[in-house]
Design a protein around this motif. Structure first.
Motif, PDB file in Angstrom:
ATOM      1  N   ASN A  10     -28.672 -20.463  58.134  1.00  0.00           N
ATOM      2  CA  ASN A  10     -27.623 -20.516  57.101  1.00  0.00           C
ATOM      3  C   ASN A  10     -28.149 -20.453  55.680  1.00  0.00           C
ATOM      4  O   ASN A  10     -27.409 -20.678  54.732  1.00  0.00           O
ATOM      5  N   SER A  11     -29.442 -20.147  55.502  1.00  0.00           N
ATOM      6  CA  SER A  11     -29.967 -20.120  54.139  1.00  0.00           C
ATOM      7  C   SER A  11     -29.714 -18.765  53.481  1.00  0.00           C
ATOM      8  O   SER A  11     -29.724 -18.662  52.261  1.00  0.00           O
ATOM      9  N   ARG A  13     -27.364 -15.867  52.381  1.00  0.00           N
ATOM     10  CA  ARG A  13     -25.934 -15.602  52.162  1.00  0.00           C
ATOM     11  C   ARG A  13     -25.671 -14.115  52.318  1.00  0.00           C
ATOM     12  O   ARG A  13     -26.339 -13.298  51.686  1.00  0.00           O
ATOM     13  N   VAL A  46     -12.556 -10.685  56.846  1.00  0.00           N
ATOM     14  CA  VAL A  46     -12.858 -10.926  58.250  1.00  0.00           C
ATOM     15  C   VAL A  46     -12.155  -9.849  59.078  1.00  0.00           C
ATOM     16  O   VAL A  46     -10.972  -9.598  58.888  1.00  0.00           O
ATOM     17  N   ASN A  93     -24.983 -17.140  56.362  1.00  0.00           N
ATOM     18  CA  ASN A  93     -23.896 -17.819  55.654  1.00  0.00           C
ATOM     19  C   ASN A  93     -23.013 -16.757  55.002  1.00  0.00           C
ATOM     20  O   ASN A  93     -23.391 -16.163  54.009  1.00  0.00           O
ATOM     21  N   ALA A  94     -21.847 -16.496  55.602  1.00  0.00           N
ATOM     22  CA  ALA A  94     -21.005 -15.395  55.122  1.00  0.00           C
ATOM     23  C   ALA A  94     -20.131 -15.833  53.945  1.00  0.00           C
ATOM     24  O   ALA A  94     -19.563 -16.919  53.958  1.00  0.00           O
ATOM     25  N   VAL A  95     -20.069 -14.999  52.922  1.00  0.00           N
ATOM     26  CA  VAL A  95     -19.161 -15.197  51.797  1.00  0.00           C
ATOM     27  C   VAL A  95     -18.254 -13.966  51.763  1.00  0.00           C
ATOM     28  O   VAL A  95     -18.730 -12.842  51.780  1.00  0.00           O
ATOM     29  N   THR A  96     -16.938 -14.208  51.723  1.00  0.00           N
ATOM     30  CA  THR A  96     -15.986 -13.125  51.907  1.00  0.00           C
ATOM     31  C   THR A  96     -15.447 -12.601  50.579  1.00  0.00           C
ATOM     32  O   THR A  96     -14.921 -13.383  49.785  1.00  0.00           O
ATOM     33  N   PHE A  97     -15.532 -11.303  50.346  1.00  0.00           N
ATOM     34  CA  PHE A  97     -15.057 -10.703  49.093  1.00  0.00           C
ATOM     35  C   PHE A  97     -13.897  -9.758  49.365  1.00  0.00           C
ATOM     36  O   PHE A  97     -13.561  -9.460  50.507  1.00  0.00           O
ATOM     37  N   ASN A 147     -21.189  -5.666  46.193  1.00  0.00           N
ATOM     38  CA  ASN A 147     -22.388  -5.126  45.550  1.00  0.00           C
ATOM     39  C   ASN A 147     -22.693  -5.858  44.248  1.00  0.00           C
ATOM     40  O   ASN A 147     -23.855  -6.139  43.942  1.00  0.00           O
ATOM     41  N   GLY A 169     -25.995  -9.741  41.420  1.00  0.00           N
ATOM     42  CA  GLY A 169     -25.957 -10.942  40.595  1.00  0.00           C
ATOM     43  C   GLY A 169     -26.461 -12.181  41.306  1.00  0.00           C
ATOM     44  O   GLY A 169     -26.257 -13.283  40.813  1.00  0.00           O
ATOM     45  N   SER A 199     -25.423 -13.837  43.822  1.00  0.00           N
ATOM     46  CA  SER A 199     -24.499 -14.770  44.472  1.00  0.00           C
ATOM     47  C   SER A 199     -24.645 -14.681  45.984  1.00  0.00           C
ATOM     48  O   SER A 199     -24.376 -15.641  46.693  1.00  0.00           O
TER      49      SER A 199
END
Lengths: 288, 508
Positions: free
Chosen positions: A118-119, A121, A127, A147-151, A158, A163, A165
């Protein structure tokens, strides 16, 4: 011609390119008008097309949402309710990281993820999108946790990657080609059955030992209830369209992989994709 | 000097008769598109895309950019004259612009909007030219936590947008937030409050709601007053801004420009949010905040400057990184690809004629728009001399056609009409509509950024205080909320730790 997206996006440009070539090359004599029916991840466009049963004057360009929207229970109609005229091309996905990232191959990334679960991203679009499916499959194949971050869109992913994140993204080659060339990003692997034209140095995920292969097709469908002749007309027209210089130019500019299937072959391909997507979306817990 | 060489190159491209012509056509079409409710700049650019095939890429992008910033000028016109925002970045302009028109000062409002837009547009291009690469780096360093903090700051200006009663304003803001939760969950993809209706899957679209609450509600409100068959009877005086107007607007234009340019450069923010924040900021720091919404000139100058500067700012990530920050720049990205260019970090080096030609053409285009808009301001303003009975059906027609044309959707027509009736009722009972619209736009963005932040931190709230920019924005937001309370306690002499009487007092 119905488009499931607002004017200006990738899907819209695809539809306008197809319509333009069909008219310009006189493959279809009737002028083709593009109707945008955005909304509901395509559900509104598919419902609209479904109302035109038996009318050969309607076609629609489709992409993965044609299948995923129905699988997620957000559209009452599925690919079985339409005439699946043709598959025109597929878009592949490559794993990209920032150029200064500590890993340069997929294996190094997997090792880093194993060392600290999970380190890492990963930025994905919604989803159920193709890139979220890659994330799931890669986690399963490599036994890692990301560790998924949803955009909202690939462009935002991108930007987040550049950046810092997020650390990893699965992007269409056309979207990141220039960022790779400018040495802002580096590519780790492509999730395709073989290496891509123009990306010969880039190994596939299978080369690295992870059999993850996800592609996003671009196709053209029509309403159900067409006569065999009407179906054949569109299959012929679309096949001829893919032979034109204008189409080859579009493929090259957008870094798509040509894959032309019509009639039965297209039906089979779409049915197979649908089955695979259903399984993947069940894994993500969003299939109905 | 590389920069000077590049500027010379740019003007040599922009000042060819052909490119001057395309900049003019773009600016003119943009003004018209901006003025028509419904067709915003992104749809306008997309619709005109096919026309540019076969043109030189520099000419094509010059024309498309002209449409984009031209629309920022044009959006003012309907906002001021008929209280119906021509495009989403002009919503804030309706608040004071329409009140100015009601006082017979439509010409001054339009004139100041044009001048503010010109100053902001030109300053924006200057910033684009001088600082694009470093700015793009700052902009992309904004991650979800920074966006969340920025949205919180935006929402705290909510209280600043309300009319007489803070309580009513807050209530409308909460209603807006609730309405903003309709649609597909941004992270998990479940449908929320859609009742199985695919038209609601993407949530309530902002434009039909705004057209209903502002435009249609206004018409209903006026029709309701039999004594005021011609609502704007005041003589149309002061076609150009007066010296006093200048004195009032100068600071607002400067702040709107700076804020607008930076917010525009953030991927995912854009001109609409820039205009919201600029209006909120202006009201916060104004010496006469209570007069905002009653038709004061800085209430027009600030958002109009901000949206024009934002249009220039939005080109920063597009041109420097190939990353579109808004719907319109996404269409322009598609256009660049179609012309055979490869948008990305190398564009400025590989196609300097396109980048510098575009920048130079924006100076030319802004001058043209000023020349176009200033003399026309009185002409547009004279529309208000048309008897209201004749104007009503025209306004209704324009508003509804505009709403329909966004998505070819009859559902949106229903939304606009429903919110027209709701807006009428709200007006009648003194509930302000602006906080509802603001919360409807910012709410979903804020929710997404909040949840993305928590995804990044795996559930830890520390992420909102350990990042300096985030912590700073949140602190400012806190001060904005707490400061008036502290001041109020002080003025009471004896602090009472129960907030109820305070609410009752302002609600009355």
């Amino acid at each position: 011609m119905v488009v499931q997206a607002a004017p200006g996006g990738g899907s819209d440009i695809l539809a306008r390119t197809v319509g333009d070539i069909l008219n310009k090359e006189r493959i279809v004599e009737q002028p083709i008008a593009v109707v945008n029916r955005p909304g509901g991840s395509g559900a509104i466009a598919y419902a609209y097309l479904n109302e035109k049963k038996g009318d050969p004057h309607f076609i629609a360009t489709v992409t993965a949402s044609y299948l995923t929207t129905a699988i997620q229970g957000q559209s009452p109609v599925s690919y079985r309710d339409f005439s699946n005229h043709a598959v025109l091309a597929v878009d592949d996905f490559i794993a990209v990281v920032r150029a200064n990232a500590p890993y340069s191959t997929l294996q190094e990334l997997v090792d880093a993820a194993k060392a600290a679960p999970n380190s890492i991203r990963v930025g994905t679009t919604q989803v159920g999108s193709s890139d979220s499916i890659i994330e799931l499959r890669l986690e399963q194949a490599a036994g890692i946790e990301l560790n998924a971050v949803t955009f909202n869109s690939a462009g935002e992913v991108n930007a987040a990657l550049l950046g810092s994140s997020v650390d990893l993204a699965f992007a269409n080659p056309g979207e990141v080609r220039e960022l790779i060339r400018a040495r802002r990003l580096k590519q780790l692997a492509v999730f395709a059955p073989q290496r891509l034209a123009g990306f010969e140095d880039l190994p596939t995920a299978r080369d690295a030992g992870y059999d993850v292969n996800v592609e996003q097709f671009r196709g053209v469908v029509g309403p159900a209830g067409l006569t065999p002749d009407q179906q054949l007309y569109w299959q012929n027209a679309l096949y001829r369209m893919t032979e034109t210089a204008g189409w080859k130019d579009y493929i090259e500019k957008n870094t798509l992989r040509p894959l032309v299937l019509v009639g039965q072959d297209a039906e089979q391909y779409i049915a197979r994709e649908s089955a695979q997507l259903t399984e993947a979306l069940k894994g993500l817990g969003v299939a109905q | 000097m590389d920069l000077i060489n590049n500027i010379v190159l740019g003007f040599s491209v922009a000042l060819t008769p052909q490119n001057i012509f395309f900049a003019f056509v773009g600016a003119l079409i943009g003004t018209i598109i901006g003025a028509l409710p419904g067709i915003g700049p992104s749809a306008g650019v997309a619709l005109l895309l096919p026309v540019t095939f076969g043109m030189h890429p520099a000419s094509a992008i010059i024309m498309l950019a002209g449409i984009y910033y031209g629309a920022m000028y044009g959006g003012t016109i309907t906002s001021v004259l008929i209280n119906t925002p021509g495009e989403s970045a002009s919503v804030m302009t309706t608040l004071d612009g329409y009140q100015m028109a009601a006082k017979g000062r439509a010409g001054a409002a339009l004139g100041m909007a044009a001048i503010g837009s010109f100053i902001a547009g030109t300053a924006g291009v200057l910033a684009l030219m001088l600082a694009a690469p470093p700015l793009a780096e700052v902009a992309i360093s904004f991650g979800p936590p920074e966006y969340f903090a920025l949205m919180v700051l935006g929402l705290t200006t909510l209280t600043g947008l309300t009319g007489a009663s803070k309580l009513k304003g807050l209530l409308m803001g909460i209603v807006g937030l609730i309405l903003g939760t309709i649609g597909i969950d941004p992270i998990l993809g479940n449908a929320r409050f859609t009742f199985g209706n695919p038209n609601l899957a993407d949530g309530l679209d902002f434009l039909p709601v705004a057209v209903g609450l502002f435009g249609i509600a206004e018409i209903l409100g006026n029709v309701d007053l039999p004594t005021r068959a011609e609502p704007i009877k005041a003589k149309i005086t002061g076609l150009l801004p007066t010296r006093q107007d200048w004195a009032d607007s100068w600071g607002a234009i400067g702040r709107g420009t700076t804020l607008g340019f930076f917010v525009g450069a953030l991927p995912g923010a854009g001109a609409t949010i820039a205009s919201f924040l600029a209006y909120g900021l202006e009201k916060r720091i104004s010496k006469r905040p209570e007069r905002f919404g009653t038709g004061i000139i800085e209430g027009v100058a600030a958002p109009e400057s901000a949206n024009n500067a934002a249009a220039a700012g939005a080109l920063v990530p597009l041109m420097v990184l190939g990353i579109p920050g808004s719907a319109t720049t996404a269409v322009m990205l598609g256009a660049l690809t179609l012309y055979g260019l490869q948008p990305g970090p190398l564009l400025m080096d590989l196609n300097p004629d396109v980048f510098w030609g575009l920048v130079a053409s924006m100076y030319v285009g802004n001058v043209m728009l000023l020349i176009l808009n200033l003399p026309l301001a009185p002409a547009f303003a004279s529309i208000l001399r048309v008897p209201y009975s004749a104007l009503v059906p025209i306004i209704m027609g324009i508003a509804l056609v505009g709403v329909y044309s966004v998505q070819n959707s009859t559902f949106d027509l229903g939304v606009a009409l429903a919110f027209g009736i709701i807006g009428y009722a709200l007006k009648r009972y003194g509930y302000p509509s602006a906080p509802l619209v603001l919360a409807l736009v910012l709410g979903p963005l804020m929710e997404r950024a909040f949840r993305q932040s928590l995804q990044m931190s795996q559930g830890g709230f520390g992420i909102f205080v350990t990042r300096p920019v985030t912590a700073f924005f949140l602190l400012v937001a806190l001060i904005v909320v707490v400061a008036p309370l502290v001041a109020w306690f002080r003025s009471r002499g004896r602090p009472i730790p129960v907030p109820v009487p305070e609410e009752r007092q302002v609600a009355c």
